[in-house]
Structure formats: C-alpha cells, structure tokens
Design an enzyme around this catalytic site. Structure first.
Site, PDB file in Angstrom:
ATOM      1  N   ASP A 125      25.306  14.662 -15.061  1.00  0.00           N
ATOM      2  CA  ASP A 125      23.992  14.495 -14.408  1.00  0.00           C
ATOM      3  C   ASP A 125      23.086  15.618 -14.894  1.00  0.00           C
ATOM      4  OD1 ASP A 125      22.551  13.064 -11.992  1.00  0.00           O
ATOM      5  OD2 ASP A 125      22.111  15.204 -11.820  1.00  0.00           O
ATOM      6  N   LEU A 126      21.861  15.270 -15.338  1.00  0.00           N
ATOM      7  CA  LEU A 126      20.932  16.248 -15.903  1.00  0.00           C
ATOM      8  C   LEU A 126      20.287  17.065 -14.802  1.00  0.00           C
ATOM      9  CD1 LEU A 126      19.169  14.115 -18.666  1.00  0.00           C
ATOM     10  CD2 LEU A 126      21.247  15.485 -18.820  1.00  0.00           C
ATOM     11  N   ASP A 156      19.113   9.525 -14.917  1.00  0.00           N
ATOM     12  CA  ASP A 156      19.570  10.647 -15.756  1.00  0.00           C
ATOM     13  C   ASP A 156      21.068  10.863 -15.598  1.00  0.00           C
ATOM     14  OD1 ASP A 156      19.513  11.460 -13.164  1.00  0.00           O
ATOM     15  OD2 ASP A 156      18.537  13.389 -13.518  1.00  0.00           O
TER      16      ASP A 156
END
Length: 912
Positions: free
Chosen positions: A784-785, A827
């Site tokens: 996960d960004l 994302d």
C-alpha cells in the site's frame, strides 16, 4: 357596638337573590333583595313551592332538575323564567347547594333578563338578516382580508349554476370565474375601496356560468377596519343583473333603432309639442317641403298651411291632444312647400305622452300624388307583365289576375275567377301548399314557394310563387313564374348526379371537393368510410359518433389547397393517415382547381391508396439499406455460380472491388484448403434444403487466408424455381481477436497493464495448487502506497494515474518474471513470490521494493516522494487457505503503517 358577624347578616344584607328550600322544594325563607329587585313580597314567596313561580314553558325542565337535587343531593345549576307579583317574568340563573346539617337547600338567583333580551335581539337580527338574504335572492360572500379565507354562500354558487359542493370556498375559486376582460377593473375597484379612495363599494362585471355563458353580476360590499384603519374583513352580496343588462341593452338598441328609422325612413315624420311647435323633423319631411331642419325646429306646424287654415288646424291639434275621438287620426291634407308648391299628402297622427306628462303629436306625411301615379303604373305593369300576377283574398278566391295566366295555363280569366286557387294544385303538393297558405294568413311573406299546377289540357306545370300579404286589405299580391323547364333540367341534373354518385361511390379512390374555407362540398363513400362517418356528416359538418381525429384529417387535406386555389394549378402530393382500426394508409392525392360559374374556385381532390406500393418500396429500401450497411459480406450469384453483386462489407473483408469479381465464379475466392468432397456435400445440401452454412477458409485479394462463417441460400421465383444464390460471409478471425481483447480487458488493469483482482485471484489459486503438489513455499506481499492521496488531491487525478503507472514499472523490475505483480485497485498492489527457499527471501525482495519506491518520481512536471508499507505472509507457514493469506498480508501491511510507514512487516499469529 356589636362588631361580631354571622352568616345570617350576609343573608339579609346581600344584594343577591337568596332563598332556602326544604326537602320538598318549598321556599322557607327569602332575603329582602327579592322585594327590592323583583317587587316580590317575601310573605308571598315563603311557604310556597318553588315551581309555583316558574313559567309554564320552563316548568317541565325545572321540575326534572329540582327532582335530581332532592333525590341525589348534588348541587345544580339551571335557568328559567320567574314570575313576580305583578305577573311579569324575569330570567333567573339558579345555583342551588345542599345544606348538609338539616336536609335543606341554599339557592342563589341572578337576574339575567337583560342578557336574555340581548341574546334574543341578536338571534332575531341574525334570523332577519338570513331571511332578508334569502328573500332578496342575493348571493353572500365573506372575505377575511388577513387570512384570505373566503366564504361563498350556496346562493352565490347557485347564481353561477353550481351546487354548494361543486365550488370550494377559496379566493382563487372566486377569481377564476370572472371574465378575463373584466378582472383587472374588478380588482382595481376593490383595491380603490379598501384604500379609502371610494366611500362605498359597488361594481358590475361578468362571471362565467356553469353552462359556459357569462352572467352580469352586481356586487355590493362593506368592509370593517381595525383601530389602525386597516381593513380586516369584507362582506358583500351578489345579484344576477343579466336580464337587466339585456333589457338596458335592448332599450338602447331600440332607441338607436328608432332614431335610425326616424332619420332614414323615406316617410316624412315630424313631432310637435302642445303649442304646435316643431321639435323634431326627419330628412324626408324636410325634403318633401324643401326646408332645412333648422328652418322648421321651433316654428309652428301651420307654416306649411295657407293662412286661412291656421286657426282650424290649431284647434284640431289641441282637440287631438285632449283625446277627442271625433278627430280623425289619418286622412289627406293639401300642404304648401317653401317654394309655394301645393302638394296633396296623406297623413297619420299618433299621440305620445312622456313620463313627465307632456303630450306630443307624431305625424307622418306621404305624397299621395306620387302614390296614385305609382298605383296607376302598377296597374299598367300588372296587366302587361309577362309574369303571372294575381291578387288572391284570404278567403282563397282570385280577386284579380293578369293575361299571363291565360297564356301559361290555358284557362280563361273567367274560368279561373270562378274557382279557388287550391282547386288547381297537384294532390302531392296540396298539403304543403295548405300549410304555406296558413303562414300567409298570419302575415308572413313567402318567396320561392313551388308546386305543380293544373293546365286546361290536363297536364301540370311547375310554378314558383312569391307572395306578399296585404294584411290590411286581407289580400295577397302574388307574382308567379313558370319554372317547368328549370324543374325538368333540375331533374336531369339530379339523375346525372345520382349516376355520378353511383360511379364515385363504387371506386376505391378518395374523391372530394372542398371550398376556400376547407369545408367539404362533395365527398364519396370511400372517404367517409376511411373517416368512420357518413357523406352527409362530412358535407353538413355534423358531429361524428366514432372516435376518430377528424380535425387531423381536415388539416391533412387542407394544408395545400390554398396553393391550388391561389395559383389555380394542379398539385400532386402524398399524404398518410390512420383509419379507425389504427392501420396506416398512404395516399397519392391529385388536387385540381375547379372554377365555378361565379368565379370562385373549389378544389377537386382524387386520392389513390398507395399503401401496398409504399410497403413494397419500404421493404426494398430496407433490404437495400441492410445490403449496403451490414457488417457481413454479401454476394449474389447466378445459377452458374458467377458473381452478380457484392456489398461494401464483401470488399472490406476480401479486398476485392465489385468490378474485380463481377462475372467471375466463386472458385476464385477459394483458399485450396477444402477438397472436392467438401464442396460436393455443400451443394447437395443447397439443392436439397435450399440452404447451407458452416466454416470455410477463403483467400483475400492479398493472398491472406482467413476463416469465415458462410451461409448460402437459394432464391426462388413464384414457381419455386431457383434463379439465384445469395451468400452471407462473416470473417470470424476478427471475432477471435475480439475475444482475446475482451479476455485481456477482463483480466488486466487498464491503467497499469498489471493483472487485476480477477487474474490475481486465479494466479494465487494456481500457485497454491502448485506449492501444495511440490511441497514448496511462496510468499504473498500486500503493498500500500504511503502519501499517494495528497499527490492525487493536490496535483490532480491525471498526475496520480501517471504515478501509479511508474510504481507498476518499478514493482515489475523488483521481482522475477515468474513472479506476479497485480493491482487490486486504488493504490493497493499485491505480489506473489513463487518458489522461495525461506521466508527471508521475501523480506529481501520487500526491502528492495521499499527502497526502490522511496526514490523520487518525476510525473507531470513535478518531483514526487512517496513510500510503501508492505505486509508479508508465507504459504503454508501462516495459512494454507488463500483467503486467510490475503487477509493476514493486509493485516501485516497495517502493522507496517503503524510502525511508521515506509517499511515491511511479516505476519505473526500474535498480531491477530
């Protein structure tokens, strides 16, 4: 002084009417107030029963209430009329309570006579008002100006033809009935009254009746003002004055008409007052005696008489005004004009008495000399006229006939005068002739009356009668013409019209004639049937019973007729309409100008039903459109398999232009992949069933071989003989490519080109099966960004999309080709590391990914810094179920975020 007080002191000193009753209702004791206020002596009251003093009309109710007091010992209240010693009655309001010590009752009475009188006066006033409103037949309205609520009485609604429940009591309901032309003035008058610009409100305007007519209404009202001089209520009445308006209008019209008659009549008219002075003369009177009106007005009427006749004429004038019956109201005079010329005139006189009692004489004068000359001329014309002229009495006997009767009918004058005119009437015309004679006897003029009349030779002739009754002479002046030839011509025309009607009604074409205004002058049965009516209803514009848009049809056939009339040229057009069954019909209509003898132009229209042709044309057009626009290739061949026609799709599929294949056999399209047996079976199927379809390999103009779905059908004529073959060609190689594209779009993310959630799930399942079969490890990374949302919000979604594409590239560089990188959405990314030896291998890959993503990104002209939080699970150490693996990886990713972001974290059971 003794200052102590006892209840007895209050009893005797109170101004209220007090008394004590025993258990049987007998009055034991009363206080002095009875004698002071009601003139009742206490000795008369005491020891008498309570009910002895009650008015007979109130006795029953008072006895019942008193009985309840005696039996139940509960306090009571009642009102009744009480008699004093003089025999007068007073309204008393009683409150009687129980004295518990010794079963007695303490009564307090209040004189409410003034209040009762006021209530009766108010009730009488309301009843009188209600009776007055009902008796006056007025409609009542009551308008609350604060809330805008309004009450409309039943009579108000009845004036407009409605029952009480049909109109609601709303201001809008009131307003919607006012005539649009009167609304503004009506409202202006109300506002002017409420603004105190008018001392009283009264207005007349029109309101719409239930039957659609408008009635004249006289509205009167009064308003109530509060202490601040603001109106808060307005109450008024409505009166239907339609009849009065009509009467006023009729009187005005009569006055105008009489004035117009006075001025335009050719009979001399003059009006003289009691002194014999002219007060009005008409132009005919002035012209007769060569005077101007101003020369006569105010002068004595004797100025048109010789001096010797002045005094007798004045005496006659006064006696006539006094009503002397010996004075003739008509006769002849010799009068003198301004030029001195004497004229013999006939006169009539009439007496008019004005409302103020003034008596006037109206005199008519006519030049008798001219009438006698006219009479002589009429007598001469009567005898020399070519028309049959006669005078017949109301007794139906000839009085006089001219010579034309003998010439026309052959009867002599003597023979006709001996018999009644009705003796010569044809038996079939006798009853109608008799009814006409009855009208003539009532003084009606009859023109153009026709019947058959007997000739001396036994034949009958058609005669037309113009009859002018001379009621005062009880005779009829008649001009009769022989119309036999016209009648014969009309009968011939009628026969011709019947023949034409028979012809035009037997043809299926629409035939009709219309005038300048679009009215039907002629129509045949075909048009009437189409419209669902009758010919008579069309021509006479009668109501049509069937539910059919006649207005639409009238518009349909009228919109181009003005052009035909104005240009007087023939016009051919096509129109469409629906019949009563809802079926659409198409017509070709020829419209021609038809010029009548009087110069007016009618339009003759002949409509031919072209529905079948239109349907065929539409079918051909649709077939051609399909042939040209379909995506499938179509080719038509003759019986020898030579190509006759191809469509654009054939050229697009094969690359051959129409002129390149025209006349060639379909063998030129063969790819060579099918043997002779294949084609033999195909043609056997076509000959037996008329159809064949299946896959076939053909060759394009470029030499490329492609697979197609081919459908061949035989085209037969009405004798079921094969004339042509049609083949429909579908290039299914493109379909296979489309399926591949669809398969790709279904499994890959369109933005990053990474596997999507669906393909990721499939790969994860396949990897799990492989690891289980080979007893191997694999790792699942949930990425996960960190910091992506601010970039997306501040720099825009386009920049965010570019960043995700760059992240996908770096992730693919960080893993092997055998590993899977997928985007789940937003994302979030996942990575499957297949065939690892130990868990630490996954940690090294995760560390590389964290380091790689921490490097600056250049997107959209901006330097962007982000990081990634990664959760790691290992199969089968953490779980053998892929759903739990994914869940644990997501949980580990959140552990990495909580630890500070930009790092990775393995899943541990203790973290659950």
């Amino acid at each position: 002084m003794n200052t102590s007080w006892s209840p007895g002191d209050f009893f005797f000193c109170s101004s209220a009417l007090l008394c004590i009753l025993d258990a049987q209702g007998t009055i034991i004791k009363v206080n002095p107030a009875w004698e002071q206020q009601l003139n009742v002596v206490s000795t008369d009251l005491e020891k008498s029963h309570f009910l002895n003093w009650v008015h007979p009309d109130d006795l029953s109710n008072s006895r019942q209430i008193l009985q309840q007091l005696i039996t139940q010992h509960h306090p009571i209240t009642l009102a009744n009329r009480w008699r004093d010693c003089a025999g007068h009655y007073h309204w008393l309001n009683w409150q009687i309570n129980v004295i518990s010590q010794n079963v007695q009752f303490y009564a307090v009475a209040t004189d409410i006579t003034p209040q009762k009188h006021a209530e009766k006066l108010l009730r009488d006033t309301e009843e009188r008002f209600e009776l007055a409103v009902q008796g006056s037949n007025h409609g009542l309205w009551d308008w609350n100006l604060i809330t805008n609520e309004i009450y409309l009485s039943p009579r108000w609604k009845n004036i407009l033809g409605y029952e009480d429940h049909e109109i609601s009591n709303h201001l809008d309901e009131w307003c919607r009935f006012v005539h649009p032309d009167d609304f503004t003035q009506m409202w202006f008058t109300i506002e002017a009254y409420l603004d105190r610009q008018m001392s009283r409100y009264e207005s007349t305007y029109r309101m719409r009746h239930k039957n659609g007519e408008y009635r004249w209404i006289l509205a009167r009202a009064a308003a109530l003002w509060d202490p601040h001089q603001q109106p808060y209520r307005m109450v008024g009445t409505y009166v239907d004055i339609t009849q009065r308006k009509k009467t006023e209008q009729a009187l005005q019209e009569n006055e105008t008409l009489l004035s117009a008659i006075f001025e335009v009549t050719r009979v001399g008219l003059c009006i003289t007052d009691e002194q014999g002075l002219f007060i009005r003369v008409n132009p005919a009177y002035c012209q007769l005696f060569h005077y101007q009106p101003e020369e006569l007005i105010g002068q004595p009427f004797t100025m048109v008489l010789d001096t010797i006749h002045h005094q007798p004429a004045l005496r006659m004038h006064q006696e006539f005004l006094n009503g002397n019956p010996k004075i003739e109201g008509s006769g002849e005079w010799t009068l003198r004009s301004k030029t001195g010329e004497y004229k013999k005139v006939g006169f009539t006189m009439a007496l008019i008495i004005r409302p103020n009692g003034q008596r006037l004489r109206v005199t008519t004068v006519t030049d008798v000399t001219k009438q006698k000359q006219d009479a002589e001329e009429r007598h001469r014309l009567f005898n020399l006229s070519l028309d049959m002229q006669s005078i017949i009495g109301f007794d139906l006997q000839f009085k006089e006939i001219n010579l034309a009767w003998e010439r026309t009918l052959g009867w002599t004058k003597a023979e006709l005068l001996r018999r009644s005119p009705m003796d010569f009437v044809h038996k079939d015309d006798y009853e109608n002739s008799r009814k006409t004679v009855q009208k003539l006897a009532l003084g009606e003029t009859v023109c153009g009356f026709e019947n058959r009349y007997l000739c001396k030779n036994g034949s009958y002739k058609w005669l037309s009668w113009n009859v002018y009754p001379l009621v005062d002479q009880e005779t009829m002046y008649i001009v009769t013409r022989d119309i036999t030839e016209r009648k014969l011509a009309e009968e011939e025309i009628h026969r011709q019209r019947e023949f034409i009607r028979l012809v035009v009604d037997s043809v299926p074409n629409l035939i009709f004639i219309k005038d300048y205004f679009g009215n039907f002058i002629f129509a045949n049965q075909a048009l009437a049937t189409l419209l669902g009516t009758t010919v008579d209803a069309l021509i006479n514009r009668l109501p049509i019973e069937q539910s059919h848009p006649l207005e639409q049809m009238e518009k349909l056939y009228s919109k181009r007729e003005q052009e035909v009339i104005q240009l007087r040229k023939e016009l051919i057009l096509e129109e469409s309409c629906y019949d009563l069954q809802g079926e659409l019909h198409h017509f070709q209509i020829t419209k021609k100008p038809f010029i009548q003898a009087n110069g007016s132009t009618l339009v003759l229209s002949v409509g031919t039903d072209i529905t079948a042709r239109k349907q065929q044309e539409e079918a051909l057009r649709l077939t051609a459109a399909i042939f040209e626009s379909t995506a499938d290739g179509i080719l038509v061949t003759d019986l020898h398999n030579r190509i006759i026609q191809v469509n654009p799709a054939f050229t697009k599929i094969t690359g051959y232009l129409p002129e390149e294949v025209h006349g060639k056999t379909t063998h030129s399209l063969s790819s060579g992949r099918h043997d002779h047996h294949f084609y033999t079976q195909m043609w056997n199927s076509i000959r037996q069933t008329g159809h064949w379809q299946g896959e076939i390999w053909n060759r394009k103009k470029t030499g490329e071989v492609y697979v197609a779905w081919l459908s061949i059908s035989a085209i037969t004529n009405d004798k079921q003989q094969i004339e042509q073959y049609v083949a429909i060609l579908t290039d299914i190689s493109r379909l296979q490519e489309d399926m591949e594209n669809i398969r790709y779009l279904a499994n890959y993310d369109s933005l990053t080109q990474l596997p999507n959630r669906l393909l990721f799930q499939d790969n994860l399942l396949q990897t799990q099966i492989w690891a289980h079969q080979h007893n191997q490890l694999f790792a699942l990374l949930f990425v996960d960004l960190d910091g992506f949302k601010p970039v997306n919000d501040q720099l825009g979604h386009a920049t965010g999309d570019q960043l995700l594409q760059e992240v996908a590239k770096r992730l693919r560089h960080c893993v092997r080709e055998t590993d899977t990188v997928a985007r789940l959405g937003g994302d979030e990314f996942t990575i499957i590391l297949k065939n690892i030896r130990k868990s630490q291998d996954a940690g090294r890959v995760a560390a590389d990914i964290v380091h790689c993503l921490q490097q600056p990104f250049s997107v959209g002209g901006h330097q962007v810094l982000i990081s990634a939080s990664i959760g790691i699970t290992v199969y089968p150490r953490d779980s053998k179920e892929i759903d739990l693996l994914l869940k644990y990886a997501d949980h580990a990713m959140y552990q990495a975020k909580e630890a500070g972001k930009g790092q990775f974290c393995f899943y541990h059971q203790s973290h659950s």
